[in-house]
Design a protein around this motif. Structure first.
Motif, mmCIF file in Angstrom:
data_model
loop_
_atom_site.group_PDB
_atom_site.id
_atom_site.type_symbol
_atom_site.label_atom_id
_atom_site.label_comp_id
_atom_site.label_asym_id
_atom_site.label_seq_id
_atom_site.Cartn_x
_atom_site.Cartn_y
_atom_site.Cartn_z
ATOM 1 N N GLY A 1 0.885 -1.367 -0.148
ATOM 2 C CA GLY A 1 -0.020 0.106 0.034
ATOM 3 C C GLY A 1 0.746 1.124 0.038
ATOM 4 O O GLY A 1 1.804 1.304 0.489
ATOM 5 N N TYR B 1 -3.513 14.422 4.192
ATOM 6 C CA TYR B 1 -3.159 13.089 4.446
ATOM 7 C C TYR B 1 -2.300 12.581 5.843
ATOM 8 O O TYR B 1 -1.143 13.121 5.689
ATOM 9 C CB TYR B 1 -2.778 12.257 3.392
ATOM 10 N N TYR C 1 1.653 12.003 6.311
ATOM 11 C CA TYR C 1 2.693 12.461 6.246
ATOM 12 C C TYR C 1 3.237 13.000 7.701
ATOM 13 O O TYR C 1 4.375 13.192 8.057
ATOM 14 C CB TYR C 1 2.269 13.948 5.461
ATOM 15 N N SER D 1 -0.858 3.908 -6.269
ATOM 16 C CA SER D 1 -1.556 3.046 -5.293
ATOM 17 C C SER D 1 -2.709 2.373 -6.152
ATOM 18 O O SER D 1 -3.015 2.958 -7.295
ATOM 19 C CB SER D 1 -2.225 3.725 -4.135
ATOM 20 N N ARG E 1 -3.899 -3.843 -0.309
ATOM 21 C CA ARG E 1 -2.389 -3.348 0.166
ATOM 22 C C ARG E 1 -1.316 -3.482 -1.000
ATOM 23 O O ARG E 1 -0.328 -4.233 -0.698
ATOM 24 C CB ARG E 1 -1.878 -4.006 1.757
#
Ligand SMILES: Cc1ncc(COP(=O)(O)O)c(C=O)c1O
Length: 395
Positions: free
Chosen positions: A110, A136, A139, A245, A256
């Protein structure tokens, strides 16, 4: 010899966990389960995790690969050579970016996993990373795990939700090791023009900063828009690591699998860190991921069309219900202002407890997200319309 059990002293947690934020929506699965158990028909527009199925060819590839005992061996960081080759081929086909499959690509469990581990390659205690706010959360989490300090740069509507790197204070820029950027953006759904990509590459080259370009939504784009790769930009290969992804593009969030692409040194460093943390994703999943990439031209447009019609349905229904909802050009999110007189956490909590609708409060993605809500295109159009009516009842 068993004596009496000695009373245990309290075992302290590491200091790095003290300032750790709570992961967004962390308590939602529990509340959702309790509501469902009490008979509430919950509509979950919280996480970016669509109800749609992966390509049938991918499921078939997994099934077949799982029967092969060779697939049950350790993958190590090399992973499945055919997956690396398929990634290289796809990056060329899609972006015109030529990559050496064994030195400029790394399979990830992932993309979140690679994003979170990147800081361990570049950040020492006291170093700074620049993170988008709202953004997100890996980070921030990856930076904190490495002992670094995230410096939040606000994403503002008046700047089209683009971080103006020229406004990063000079004393921060000089201590910054990684700049995390994500366009098409979660949660604002903003997209970045090519000139912006060129500018941030130039900024990172000038300041010796790693540019972590999170491209998880590169394929979920509407009305003919095709998001670029940062690696298309001249000079990017020296500073950028791009994350991809299969989660959103192929409805494979639970599988994943993703990859990092970039310069050899960065890829080698990430592989070195990961070799002490994981031993690679199940090879059968890598076989299936290769099948997914090979199905891209034929399968992805139909999936994107479904997201686009959900977007149209959601925006129309939310507007009709009284919300000020923009029309996103990419991602699976609609990012819209909180109704006047309340805040994002209060509204999201009422939405869940009074109307059984899960939405993301902007503030859960950083203080800069206050004043906004995020709803994901993770349910069929009729459910989105139902959610809009229920939320409208709160106004
Ligand atoms: C911006 C962004 N990057 C990366 C990811 C990670 O996706 P995955 O770990 O499933 O590849 C997500 C998932 O929500 C995301 O929103």
């Amino acid at each position: 010899m068993n004596g009496p059990i000695v009373e245990s002293a309290a075992i302290p947690l590491a200091r790095r966990l003290e300032g750790f934020p709570v992961y967004p929506l962390a308590d939602v699965p529990r509340i959702r389960r309790e509501l469902r158990a009490s008979g509430v028909d919950v509509i979950d527009l919280g996480a970016g995790d669509a109800d749609l199925a992966p390509p049938p060819s991918v499921v078939a590839a997994l099934r077949e690969a799982a029967e092969d005992p060779a697939m049950s061996r350790y993958p190590f960081q090399l992973g499945l050579p055919e997956f690396r080759e398929a990634v290289a081929k796809w990056m060329d086909l899609r972006f015109g970016v030529r990559l050496e499959p064994y030195r400029q690509i790394l399979p990830l469990i992932g993309s979140k996993e690679g994003i979170a581990h990147l800081a361990l390659c570049y950040v020492d205690p006291g170093d700074v990373t620049v993170v988008p706010d709202p953004g997100y959360q890996p980070y921030v989490g990856g930076t904190l795990l490495a002992g670094g300090q995230p410096y939040a740069m606000p994403l503002k509507a008046e700047d089209e939700f683009l971080i103006d790197v020229d406004r990063i204070p000079a004393d921060i820029a000089s201590r910054t090791r990684i700049l995390y950027l994500n366009y098409p953006n979660n949660p604002t759904a903003a997209i970045a023009p090519r000139a912006y990509l060129e500018h941030v590459v130039e900024f990172c080259r000038r300041n010796a900063i790693v540019l972590a370009w999170d491209n998880a939504y590169s394929e979920i784009a509407f009305d003919g828009y095709r998001p670029p790769s940062i690696l298309e930009v001249d000079g990017a290969m020296d500073v950028a690591v791009e994350f991809h992804s299969l989660s959103k593009t192929y409805n494979m969030t639970g599988w994943r699998i993703g990859w990092a692409a970039g310069g050899e040194d960065a890829i080698a460093a990430l592989s070195r860190v990961k070799s002490f943390v994981d031993t690679g994703q199940f090879l059968a999943v890598q076989v299936a991921a290769r099948a997914a990439l090979e199905s891209w031209a034929e399968w992805v447009p139909g999936n994107v069309a479904e997201f686009q019609s959900r977007r149209d349905a959601m925006v129309a229904a939310f507007r009709a219900a009284g919300f000020e909802t923009p029309l996103p050009q990419a991602t699976m999110y609609v990012w819209f202002p909180v109704p006047a007189g309340t805040d994002s956490n209060s509204f999201a909590r009422r939405a869940l407890l009074e109307q059984g609708v899960v939405i993301m409060p902007g503030a859960a993605l950083g203080p800069g997200g206050e004043g906004y809500l995020r709803a994901a295109l993770t349910q069929p159009a009729t459910r989105l319309a139902d959610a809009a009516r229920r939320l409208g009842a709160l106004l």
